[in-house]
Design a protein around this motif. Structure first.
Motif, PDB file in Angstrom:
ATOM      1  N   GLY A 147       0.856  -1.247   0.175  1.00 41.24           N
ATOM      2  CA  GLY A 147       0.095  -0.144  -0.014  1.00 41.24           C
ATOM      3  C   GLY A 147       0.782   1.180  -0.133  1.00 41.24           C
ATOM      4  O   GLY A 147       2.206   1.265   0.477  1.00 41.24           O
ATOM      5  N   THR A 148       0.348   2.276  -0.225  1.00 39.43           N
ATOM      6  CA  THR A 148       1.036   3.405  -0.334  1.00 39.43           C
ATOM      7  C   THR A 148       1.250   3.883   0.934  1.00 39.43           C
ATOM      8  O   THR A 148       0.764   3.427   2.012  1.00 39.43           O
ATOM      9  CB  THR A 148       0.208   4.793  -0.995  1.00 39.43           C
ATOM     10  N   HIS A 149       2.512   4.709   1.103  1.00 42.45           N
ATOM     11  CA  HIS A 149       2.662   5.487   2.644  1.00 42.45           C
ATOM     12  C   HIS A 149       1.590   6.100   3.034  1.00 42.45           C
ATOM     13  O   HIS A 149       1.343   5.787   4.531  1.00 42.45           O
ATOM     14  CB  HIS A 149       3.908   6.264   2.616  1.00 42.45           C
ATOM     15  N   VAL A 150       0.712   6.599   2.445  1.00 46.34           N
ATOM     16  CA  VAL A 150      -0.521   7.077   3.387  1.00 46.34           C
ATOM     17  C   VAL A 150      -1.509   6.398   3.729  1.00 46.34           C
ATOM     18  O   VAL A 150      -1.993   6.130   4.777  1.00 46.34           O
ATOM     19  CB  VAL A 150      -1.394   8.136   2.134  1.00 46.34           C
ATOM     20  N   ALA A 151      -1.653   5.177   2.990  1.00 47.21           N
ATOM     21  CA  ALA A 151      -2.453   3.781   3.444  1.00 47.21           C
ATOM     22  C   ALA A 151      -1.779   3.272   4.767  1.00 47.21           C
ATOM     23  O   ALA A 151      -2.459   3.087   5.723  1.00 47.21           O
ATOM     24  CB  ALA A 151      -2.414   2.885   2.480  1.00 47.21           C
ATOM     25  N   GLN A 152      -0.351   3.255   4.715  1.00 44.32           N
ATOM     26  CA  GLN A 152       0.414   2.903   6.186  1.00 44.32           C
ATOM     27  C   GLN A 152       0.019   3.507   7.049  1.00 44.32           C
ATOM     28  O   GLN A 152      -0.291   3.071   8.388  1.00 44.32           O
ATOM     29  CB  GLN A 152       1.806   2.480   5.537  1.00 44.32           C
ATOM     30  N   ILE A 153       0.009   4.888   7.030  1.00 45.05           N
ATOM     31  CA  ILE A 153       0.055   6.022   7.882  1.00 45.05           C
ATOM     32  C   ILE A 153      -1.549   5.762   8.675  1.00 45.05           C
ATOM     33  O   ILE A 153      -1.651   5.635   9.812  1.00 45.05           O
ATOM     34  CB  ILE A 153       0.027   7.332   7.677  1.00 45.05           C
ATOM     35  N   CYS A 154      -2.422   5.463   7.832  1.00 49.68           N
ATOM     36  CA  CYS A 154      -3.791   5.431   8.134  1.00 49.68           C
ATOM     37  C   CYS A 154      -3.960   4.316   8.909  1.00 49.68           C
ATOM     38  O   CYS A 154      -4.475   4.259   9.785  1.00 49.68           O
ATOM     39  CB  CYS A 154      -4.760   5.533   6.857  1.00 49.68           C
ATOM     40  N   LEU A 155      -3.388   3.177   8.532  1.00 48.31           N
ATOM     41  CA  LEU A 155      -3.557   1.781   9.156  1.00 48.31           C
ATOM     42  C   LEU A 155      -2.796   2.111  10.506  1.00 48.31           C
ATOM     43  O   LEU A 155      -3.236   1.588  11.729  1.00 48.31           O
ATOM     44  CB  LEU A 155      -2.844   0.815   8.422  1.00 48.31           C
ATOM     45  N   PHE A 156      -1.752   2.722  10.617  1.00 44.34           N
ATOM     46  CA  PHE A 156      -1.256   2.974  12.050  1.00 44.34           C
ATOM     47  C   PHE A 156      -2.059   3.800  12.963  1.00 44.34           C
ATOM     48  O   PHE A 156      -2.245   3.304  13.873  1.00 44.34           O
ATOM     49  CB  PHE A 156       0.255   3.766  11.911  1.00 44.34           C
ATOM     50  N   LEU A 157      -2.996   4.619  12.441  1.00 41.07           N
ATOM     51  CA  LEU A 157      -3.740   5.642  13.072  1.00 41.07           C
ATOM     52  C   LEU A 157      -4.826   4.445  13.681  1.00 41.07           C
ATOM     53  O   LEU A 157      -5.296   4.789  14.811  1.00 41.07           O
ATOM     54  CB  LEU A 157      -4.273   6.554  12.426  1.00 41.07           C
TER      55      LEU A 157
END
Length: 535
Positions: free
Chosen positions: A117-127
């Motif tokens: 996934g994109t880095h944005v997707a990874q950040i959203c999953l982190f959250l």
């Protein structure tokens, strides 16, 4: 039974894609496939986020996963994104999926894969993971050092469960703060309260609700909001997937006699006359959820002993049954009594009080939170408008007059928020054209003054010695002692219960204490009977 492992992951449109067809594709490390090739890590199901335009790749990945791990179930989760680099869009779409997904925490472990996934997707999953909206750990996969070997037989890389320090990410820190602020507002029923003591208490309750399964004790006057707060705690915990069961609200003040144990703990068929069918009871109904026992101080001592066992062991005996049943619930208890005083008086078990007093919060009365009256007025008016099916508002002059009175010392608010809710409902009902004017407010203020004046008179006359007593013949010592004895009697249902409370120390030294007889003889010295003092 071991829990099943469920991995939540994005289809890697670059990392999972093979540059060559046939067996050549097995010379490339593909993270969603490689994690299923491990002997030391079994995946029972994958929830794979895909977009329609990559369906062909998704089918190839699914087929390869099932080739290396036939027992792994692969579910496609359609996730259409106009711009996979748009933070708001990606977060919103993922949040919507999380909100409707059923997480079965009792049977499944969840791992959120953050390699694809994109880095944005990874950040959203982190959250979503760190805020417990996805109840899982984070899973990172890495390729082997030598990727030229055949991935069917060689090194398939490594996996690692990680706990990231989100403080390094400003965007995430802001999002987490927003999530926490939303949780605090939710516990306050969406009302922007200003009372510092109340807000500080709610902030701590939010932390306790999300991090502790221990009992919570809510005390405060009737109408202070204990029941509403208990339900909000439950709904917050359920939204974070910390519980999956029901919210069971029980008013212990209405539980009487033999029916109390049956209502709480259930009974087997034929346990007593009238028990035509088996009954689960409230504790069982609250399994995997929250049990709110309001006015817990009203429970009898026998039920208190049974409840203590159920809290500590999660097991108990239904009435008339030789077999234990189990229920894993979190207890929230409510009381308008000082349970410390009840313990000293022998009406509440000390061991049960110690067990439920892990987290104790005393809700301030409305009169102690006058700065919160204005936002609560708006909240109650919105509720009244919804119930009546029409929009209702104060005009400016009427609102100023009502608020001026509500904030003054004339407004006693003895019934707390129930008084306020009833008052606003009356005003909204009488405002037939949807506008509360000054005349309505003035009439309502007089009504409230009258109601509270009656309360004052009742309070002044609440305690009177029986009229048959000749007070002139009583020493002041006897009068004071008798007043206290009668006050205790009026708090109990029968002579025996009052006697146990009054002689709670001396009775322990007797082999066969007869509390009823001792109390009866004491009252007889003054020419009184139980009927004279129990009303």
């Amino acid at each position: 039974m071991d829990k099943k492992n469920v991995v939540i992951s994005f289809l890697g449109t670059v990392l999972d894609a093979a540059q060559s067809r046939g067996d050549g594709r097995w010379r490339k490390w593909r993270p969603n496939i490689a994690m299923n090739q491990r002997d030391d890590f079994q995946i029972h199901r994958m929830e794979l986020f895909i977009q329609e335009k990559f369906l062909g790749l998704a089918n190839q990945v699914k087929a390869d996963i099932q080739q290396v791990s036939p027992d792994t179930e692969v579910n496609f989760v359609p996730l259409e994104l106009a711009n996979p680099w748009d933070f708001s869009e990606v977060y919103t779409v993922l949040h919507d999926w999380v909100s409707q997904y059923h997480f079965d925490l009792y049977n499944e472990n969840y791992l959120t894969h953050i390699t694809t996934g994109t880095h944005v997707a990874q950040i959203c999953l982190f959250l979503l993971v760190e805020s417990r909206q996805i109840p899982s750990v984070l899973l990172q996969t890495s390729p082997p050092k030598n990727q030229n070997k055949n991935m069917m037989t060689g090194d398939v890389g490594s996996i690692e469960i990680i706990d990231l320090d989100l403080a390094r990410y400003d965007v995430l820190a802001q999002r987490l703060a927003a999530v926490r602020d939303n949780a605090l507002l939710y516990l306050k029923s969406g009302i922007s309260t200003k009372n510092q003591r109340f807000n500080k208490m709610i902030a701590e309750i939010e932390q306790v609700a999300l991090n502790s399964p221990s009992p919570i004790l809510l005390s405060g006057a009737t109408g202070a909001g204990k029941s509403m707060l208990a339900r909000r705690i439950y709904e917050l915990k359920k939204a974070r997937h910390l519980i999956s069961g029901n919210f069971v609200d029980v008013n212990c003040a209405v539980l009487r006699g033999d029916g109390a144990a049956s209502a709480l703990f259930g009974h087997k068929k034929g346990a007593f006359t009238g028990a035509a069918d088996k009954r689960d009871g409230w504790l069982k109904t609250a399994d995997k959820g929250v049990l709110f026992l309001d006015e817990i101080g009203e429970l009898g001592l026998d039920e208190q002993a049974m409840l203590l066992k159920a809290i500590e062991e999660k097991r108990f005996y239904p009435v008339g049954s030789d077999s234990e049943t189990s229920s894993s619930f979190q207890l929230i208890a409510g009381t308008n009594r000082d349970l410390r005083h009840e313990v000293r008086a022998g009406r509440f078990r000390e061991d049960l009080f110690a067990r439920i007093n892990v987290w104790h919060y005393e809700l301030p009365s409305l009169a102690e939170r006058r700065e919160d009256i204005e936002p609560n007025m708006a909240h109650q008016l919105a509720l009244a408008s919804q119930e009546l099916g029409r929009a209702t508002r104060f005009n400016r002059e009427a609102q100023a007059a009502y608020l001026d009175f509500a904030l003054s010392e004339q407004a006693l608010w003895r019934g707390n928020f129930r008084d306020l809710a009833a008052s606003i409902m009356r005003l909204a009902t009488l405002a037939t054209e949807g506008r509360i004017d000054l005349a309505l407010v003035q009439a309502e203020i007089e009504r409230l003054k009258y109601l509270w004046q009656d309360d004052d008179l009742l309070a002044q006359n609440a305690f009177r010695l029986p009229e048959k007593l000749d007070l002139a013949k009583l020493d002041e010592f006897d009068k004071m002692q008798l007043e206290n004895v009668i006050a205790v009697c009026r708090q109990h249902k029968n002579l025996a219960s009052a006697g146990r409370a009054l002689f709670n120390v001396s009775r322990l030294a007797k082999d066969h204490p007869n509390d009823s007889d001792r109390l009866r003889k004491y009252l007889a010295k003054f020419g009184l009977s139980w009927q004279d003092v129990s009303g």
